[in-house]
Design a protein around this motif. Structure first.
Motif, short mmCIF file in Angstrom:
data_model
loop_
_atom_site.label_atom_id
_atom_site.label_comp_id
_atom_site.label_asym_id
_atom_site.label_seq_id
_atom_site.Cartn_x
_atom_site.Cartn_y
_atom_site.Cartn_z
N TYR A 175 -12.24 5.79 -3.21
CA TYR A 175 -12.79 4.79 -4.11
C TYR A 175 -13.05 3.41 -3.50
N ALA A 176 -12.37 3.10 -2.40
CA ALA A 176 -12.48 1.73 -1.87
C ALA A 176 -13.07 1.69 -0.46
N ASP A 177 -13.40 2.85 0.10
CA ASP A 177 -13.89 2.93 1.48
C ASP A 177 -12.81 2.67 2.50
N GLN A 178 -12.13 1.52 2.38
CA GLN A 178 -11.04 1.25 3.31
C GLN A 178 -10.00 0.35 2.68
N GLY A 179 -8.82 0.37 3.28
CA GLY A 179 -7.70 -0.42 2.82
C GLY A 179 -6.54 -0.13 3.73
N GLN A 180 -5.33 -0.33 3.24
CA GLN A 180 -4.19 -0.01 4.08
C GLN A 180 -2.98 0.40 3.25
N ILE A 181 -2.15 1.22 3.89
CA ILE A 181 -0.87 1.62 3.33
C ILE A 181 0.19 0.99 4.24
N CYS A 182 1.06 0.20 3.64
CA CYS A 182 2.16 -0.40 4.39
C CYS A 182 3.47 0.18 3.89
N ILE A 183 4.35 0.46 4.83
CA ILE A 183 5.63 1.07 4.50
C ILE A 183 6.72 0.19 5.09
N GLU A 184 7.68 -0.17 4.24
CA GLU A 184 8.78 -0.99 4.76
C GLU A 184 10.11 -0.52 4.20
N LYS A 185 11.15 -0.76 5.00
CA LYS A 185 12.51 -0.49 4.56
C LYS A 185 12.95 -1.70 3.76
N VAL A 186 13.56 -1.47 2.60
CA VAL A 186 14.01 -2.57 1.76
C VAL A 186 15.49 -2.41 1.41
N THR A 187 16.15 -3.53 1.24
CA THR A 187 17.52 -3.51 0.77
C THR A 187 17.62 -4.48 -0.40
N ASN A 188 18.41 -4.09 -1.39
CA ASN A 188 18.59 -4.89 -2.59
C ASN A 188 20.05 -4.73 -2.99
N GLN A 189 20.84 -5.78 -2.87
CA GLN A 189 22.29 -5.73 -3.09
C GLN A 189 22.86 -4.63 -2.21
N ASN A 190 23.35 -3.54 -2.80
CA ASN A 190 23.93 -2.49 -1.94
C ASN A 190 23.06 -1.24 -1.91
N ARG A 191 21.76 -1.41 -2.19
CA ARG A 191 20.84 -0.27 -2.17
C ARG A 191 19.87 -0.39 -1.01
N THR A 192 19.45 0.76 -0.50
CA THR A 192 18.44 0.83 0.55
C THR A 192 17.32 1.72 0.04
N GLY A 193 16.11 1.36 0.40
CA GLY A 193 15.00 2.19 -0.03
C GLY A 193 13.78 2.00 0.84
N VAL A 194 12.71 2.66 0.41
CA VAL A 194 11.44 2.54 1.11
C VAL A 194 10.42 2.01 0.11
N ILE A 231 2.35 -1.23 -5.64
CA ILE A 231 3.63 -1.31 -4.94
C ILE A 231 4.59 -0.33 -5.58
N THR A 232 5.17 0.55 -4.76
CA THR A 232 6.15 1.51 -5.25
C THR A 232 7.40 1.45 -4.38
N VAL A 233 8.52 1.79 -4.97
CA VAL A 233 9.79 1.84 -4.23
C VAL A 233 10.53 3.11 -4.60
N LYS A 234 11.14 3.73 -3.61
CA LYS A 234 12.04 4.86 -3.82
C LYS A 234 13.39 4.45 -3.24
N TRP A 235 14.41 4.50 -4.07
CA TRP A 235 15.77 4.11 -3.63
C TRP A 235 16.55 5.32 -3.15
N LEU A 236 17.32 5.11 -2.11
CA LEU A 236 18.20 6.14 -1.56
C LEU A 236 19.34 6.37 -2.55
N ARG A 237 19.63 7.61 -2.89
CA ARG A 237 20.71 7.92 -3.85
C ARG A 237 22.02 8.14 -3.13
#
Length: 133
Positions: free
Chosen positions: A53-72, A127-133
């Motif tokens: 739909y947009a021809d071009q763009g980008q996907i960025c992936i980062e490791k995130v931490t929030n208090q005692n949680r880690t996610g992507v 923007i989406t986040v998946k937290w490590l369980r």
């Protein structure tokens, strides 16, 4: 600890590269195979939407931490036509490409957090986040 890696989405091979990057980051963080599959499926859908739909763009992936949680965190960004009706694209079964229509509602279900910002003629950022369980 927020280290960001981005893949420009211009062709179909870039979708594969974004998926691979996401899987590697998820594996590195300790996500199990089921969550790795959820994350790569979400990335695949987001990257495919950029490509279609947009021809071009980008996907960025980062490791995130929030208090005692880690996610992507996955950020999908493009400067495409934008989405005129966000409510409609978030309905199950809605499709403009003749696909299954699992699209963005599917991405929302696969991930723990989901936000979308789209302006017609400007572009879309998801923007989406998946937290490590």
């Amino acid at each position: 600890m927020e280290i960001q890696s981005c893949v420009k989405i211009i062709n179909e091979w870039d979708i594969v590269a974004a998926r691979q990057l996401g899987r590697n980051v998820a594996k590195e963080l300790g996500f199990g195979t089921v969550d790795q599959a959820r994350i790569t499926t979400a990335i695949s859908e987001l990257a495919r939407n950029i490509y279609l739909y947009a021809d071009q763009g980008q996907i960025c992936i980062e490791k995130v931490t929030n208090q005692n949680r880690t996610g992507v965190k996955i950020i999908s960004k493009d400067h495409g036509p934008g989405i005129p009706d966000l409510r409609k694209v978030m309905e199950d079964g809605y499709t403009t490409s003749g696909g299954l229509g699992a699209g963005l509602p599917g991405v929302k279900r696969l991930m723990d957090e989901f936000s979308i910002d789209s302006t017609v003629s400007v572009g879309t950022e998801i923007i989406t986040v998946k937290w490590l369980r």
